[in-house]
Design a protein around this motif. Structure first.
Motif, PDB file in Angstrom:
ATOM      1  N   TYR A 118       0.817  -1.219   0.000  1.00  9.19           N
ATOM      2  CA  TYR A 118       0.000   0.000   0.000  1.00  9.19           C
ATOM      3  C   TYR A 118       0.848   1.265   0.000  1.00  9.19           C
ATOM      4  O   TYR A 118       0.509   2.239  -0.680  1.00  9.19           O
ATOM      5  CB  TYR A 118      -0.939   0.019   1.206  1.00  9.19           C
ATOM      6  CG  TYR A 118      -1.628   1.353   1.347  1.00  9.19           C
ATOM      7  CD1 TYR A 118      -2.677   1.711   0.503  1.00  9.19           C
ATOM      8  CD2 TYR A 118      -1.186   2.300   2.275  1.00  9.19           C
ATOM      9  CE1 TYR A 118      -3.282   2.955   0.587  1.00  9.19           C
ATOM     10  CE2 TYR A 118      -1.781   3.544   2.372  1.00  9.19           C
ATOM     11  CZ  TYR A 118      -2.828   3.862   1.525  1.00  9.19           C
ATOM     12  OH  TYR A 118      -3.413   5.100   1.601  1.00  9.19           O
TER      13      TYR A 118
ATOM     14  N   GLU B 229       0.262   4.597  -2.191  1.00  7.20           N
ATOM     15  CA  GLU B 229      -0.052   5.879  -1.566  1.00  7.20           C
ATOM     16  C   GLU B 229       0.907   6.977  -2.021  1.00  7.20           C
ATOM     17  O   GLU B 229       0.486   8.108  -2.318  1.00  7.20           O
ATOM     18  CB  GLU B 229       0.013   5.731  -0.052  1.00  7.20           C
ATOM     19  CG  GLU B 229      -0.264   7.010   0.728  1.00  7.20           C
ATOM     20  CD  GLU B 229       0.012   6.823   2.206  1.00  7.20           C
ATOM     21  OE1 GLU B 229      -0.949   6.695   2.978  1.00  7.20           O
ATOM     22  OE2 GLU B 229       1.205   6.795   2.586  1.00  7.20           O
TER      23      GLU B 229
ATOM     24  N   LEU C 258      -6.293  11.421  -2.009  1.00  6.45           N
ATOM     25  CA  LEU C 258      -6.767  10.345  -1.140  1.00  6.45           C
ATOM     26  C   LEU C 258      -8.109  10.765  -0.546  1.00  6.45           C
ATOM     27  O   LEU C 258      -8.229  11.864   0.011  1.00  6.45           O
ATOM     28  CB  LEU C 258      -5.766  10.077  -0.007  1.00  6.45           C
ATOM     29  CG  LEU C 258      -4.322   9.772  -0.410  1.00  6.45           C
ATOM     30  CD1 LEU C 258      -3.432   9.706   0.826  1.00  6.45           C
ATOM     31  CD2 LEU C 258      -4.244   8.464  -1.186  1.00  6.45           C
TER      32      LEU C 258
ATOM     33  N   SER D 272     -11.114   9.255   2.066  1.00  4.54           N
ATOM     34  CA  SER D 272     -11.298   8.115   2.957  1.00  4.54           C
ATOM     35  C   SER D 272     -12.299   8.352   4.077  1.00  4.54           C
ATOM     36  O   SER D 272     -12.643   9.500   4.405  1.00  4.54           O
ATOM     37  CB  SER D 272      -9.952   7.711   3.573  1.00  4.54           C
ATOM     38  OG  SER D 272      -9.526   8.659   4.530  1.00  4.54           O
TER      39      SER D 272
ATOM     40  N   ARG E 239       6.254   9.534   6.004  1.00  2.00           N
ATOM     41  CA  ARG E 239       5.151   9.487   5.033  1.00  2.00           C
ATOM     42  C   ARG E 239       4.339  10.774   5.062  1.00  2.00           C
ATOM     43  O   ARG E 239       3.769  11.184   4.046  1.00  2.00           O
ATOM     44  CB  ARG E 239       4.229   8.314   5.343  1.00  2.00           C
ATOM     45  CG  ARG E 239       4.727   6.967   4.909  1.00  2.00           C
ATOM     46  CD  ARG E 239       3.819   5.877   5.476  1.00  2.00           C
ATOM     47  NE  ARG E 239       2.424   6.065   5.153  1.00  2.00           N
ATOM     48  CZ  ARG E 239       1.418   5.523   5.836  1.00  2.00           C
ATOM     49  NH1 ARG E 239       1.668   4.775   6.893  1.00  2.00           N
ATOM     50  NH2 ARG E 239       0.167   5.735   5.465  1.00  2.00           N
TER      51      ARG E 239
ATOM     52  N   ILE F 201     -10.081   3.732   1.641  1.00  2.00           N
ATOM     53  CA  ILE F 201      -9.327   4.837   1.042  1.00  2.00           C
ATOM     54  C   ILE F 201      -9.443   4.710  -0.471  1.00  2.00           C
ATOM     55  O   ILE F 201      -9.145   3.660  -1.038  1.00  2.00           O
ATOM     56  CB  ILE F 201      -7.834   4.807   1.433  1.00  2.00           C
ATOM     57  CG1 ILE F 201      -7.666   4.816   2.950  1.00  2.00           C
ATOM     58  CG2 ILE F 201      -7.092   5.993   0.804  1.00  2.00           C
ATOM     59  CD1 ILE F 201      -6.227   4.636   3.403  1.00  2.00           C
TER      60      ILE F 201
ATOM     61  N   LEU G 105      -7.889   6.012  -3.899  1.00  2.59           N
ATOM     62  CA  LEU G 105      -6.667   6.648  -4.388  1.00  2.59           C
ATOM     63  C   LEU G 105      -6.842   7.041  -5.847  1.00  2.59           C
ATOM     64  O   LEU G 105      -7.190   6.197  -6.689  1.00  2.59           O
ATOM     65  CB  LEU G 105      -5.462   5.719  -4.246  1.00  2.59           C
ATOM     66  CG  LEU G 105      -5.145   5.236  -2.827  1.00  2.59           C
ATOM     67  CD1 LEU G 105      -5.727   3.838  -2.609  1.00  2.59           C
ATOM     68  CD2 LEU G 105      -3.644   5.208  -2.587  1.00  2.59           C
TER      69      LEU G 105
ATOM     70  N   TYR H 130      -8.857   1.046  -1.546  1.00  2.00           N
ATOM     71  CA  TYR H 130      -8.091   0.185  -0.658  1.00  2.00           C
ATOM     72  C   TYR H 130      -8.899  -0.070   0.607  1.00  2.00           C
ATOM     73  O   TYR H 130      -9.327   0.866   1.281  1.00  2.00           O
ATOM     74  CB  TYR H 130      -6.772   0.881  -0.317  1.00  2.00           C
ATOM     75  CG  TYR H 130      -5.950   0.230   0.784  1.00  2.00           C
ATOM     76  CD1 TYR H 130      -5.226  -0.926   0.545  1.00  2.00           C
ATOM     77  CD2 TYR H 130      -5.874   0.808   2.055  1.00  2.00           C
ATOM     78  CE1 TYR H 130      -4.447  -1.504   1.536  1.00  2.00           C
ATOM     79  CE2 TYR H 130      -5.100   0.240   3.048  1.00  2.00           C
ATOM     80  CZ  TYR H 130      -4.391  -0.910   2.788  1.00  2.00           C
ATOM     81  OH  TYR H 130      -3.632  -1.474   3.774  1.00  2.00           O
TER      82      TYR H 130
END
Length: 307
Positions: A121, A125, A131, A133, A174, A243, A245, A260
């Motif tokens: 993932y 990402e 994104l 979610s 991240r 999520i 994407l 996801y």
């Protein structure tokens, strides 16, 4: 993170033999291509140079990197990993991706072909442009170090302290994709109100985390809304966390969107347009009954004070 109803493995792919091939362009193939391209670039090689070393055509290497190759042989992946000096986890991860079948929705079970430490993932990402979610805990991209440490320690109760610290640091790195000045990723997240009340760590950890959410929600590329308890069950069913994407066009190619869905024992990657559209519709419905951004920030700050 619970999926709320995606426990079935009907979409699971089958394992191929060492001489097997796979066709089509799916999430595992796209991820395989991303990792191969990054390994090559880290080695400072051109496609032509790599092709010569592995005795394959430049066109073949390019198709592998873009996820459009009609045939993928495991011995090619093994040779590429050897030449590009990939470590054992990366090599096994890429071989696992190469063995995944061509299905419209991909079920990735932890430890099945792909090593647990190889995070599929994260690569997806990092390539995303947007994104969207719904979450029942604070998303990793917004977690404070203390909040993240609590969750990671609980997930790995017997893990050595240095390994837990390394994972926390990776999660913090991240987050730069949200706060960077150049092309930060756009994030639209709806949080269930339970996020404000479910204590992760201690009260201090929660207060710090909720203030962090309120602050980061002021960024122009971040939209955080709270789904209050008073909204009930807007869809008549629970979607569970998800999520979606979306990716920016690259060199004239538009990469398909992916939903996801994370499960306790594996992950589902949904690519069929009908499935993606259904989640988009669900998000729009949740958004209509969620608090607006300012009201959500006010609620987050009040909850932080209560903690």
């Amino acid at each position: 993170m619970s999926t709320g109803g995606f426990g079935s493995a009907d979409g699971r792919t089958t394992q191929g033999s060492k001489q097997g091939v796979v066709a089509g362009s799916t999430v595992p193939r796209r991820q395989l291509g991303r990792h191969l391209r990054e390994l090559r670039q880290e080695c400072g090689m051109s496609i032509a140079e790599l092709a010569k070393l592995v005795e394959r055509s430049a066109a073949t290497i390019q198709r592998l990197e873009t996820g459009t190759a009609e045939r993928i042989r495991l011995w090619d992946i093994e040779e590429l990993c050897r030449v590009l000096d990939a470590d054992e986890t990366m090599t096994e991860g890429l071989k696992g991706l190469a063995q995944q079948g061509n299905t419209e929705s991909w079920w990735h079970e932890y430890g099945d072909l792909i090593p647990n430490d190889f995070d599929v993932y994260i690569g997806l990402e990092s390539a995303a442009d947007q994104l969207t979610s719904f979450q029942e805990i604070v998303p990793g991209l917004f977690q404070t170090p203390r909040y993240a440490h609590t969750l990671i320690s609980a997930a790995r109760p017997h893990g050595p302290a240095p390994e837990v610290a390394r994972r926390v640091e990776m999660r913090m790195r991240r987050q730069r994709m949200v706060t960077r000045k150049t092309r930060p990723v756009s994030v639209d997240v709806i949080l269930d109100e339970s996020v404000l009340h479910r204590v992760v760590g201690d009260r201090r950890t929660m207060a710090e985390q909720l203030r962090r959410l309120a602050d980061i929600g002021t960024l122009p590329n971040v939209k955080i809304r709270i789904l209050p308890y008073s909204a009930g069950v807007p869809l008549g069913d629970l979607t569970g966390p998800y999520i979606t994407l979306d990716f920016a066009p690259t060199k004239g190619r538009q990469e398909p969107s992916v939903v996801y869905v994370e499960n306790y024992t594996g992950n589902m990657y949904l690519e069929r347009p009908e499935s993606v559209d259904r989640y988009r519709s669900a998000h729009a419905s949740l958004g209509r009954v969620a608090l607006d951004e300012q009201a959500s920030r006010n609620l987050l700050r009040r909850a932080a004070k209560e903690h």
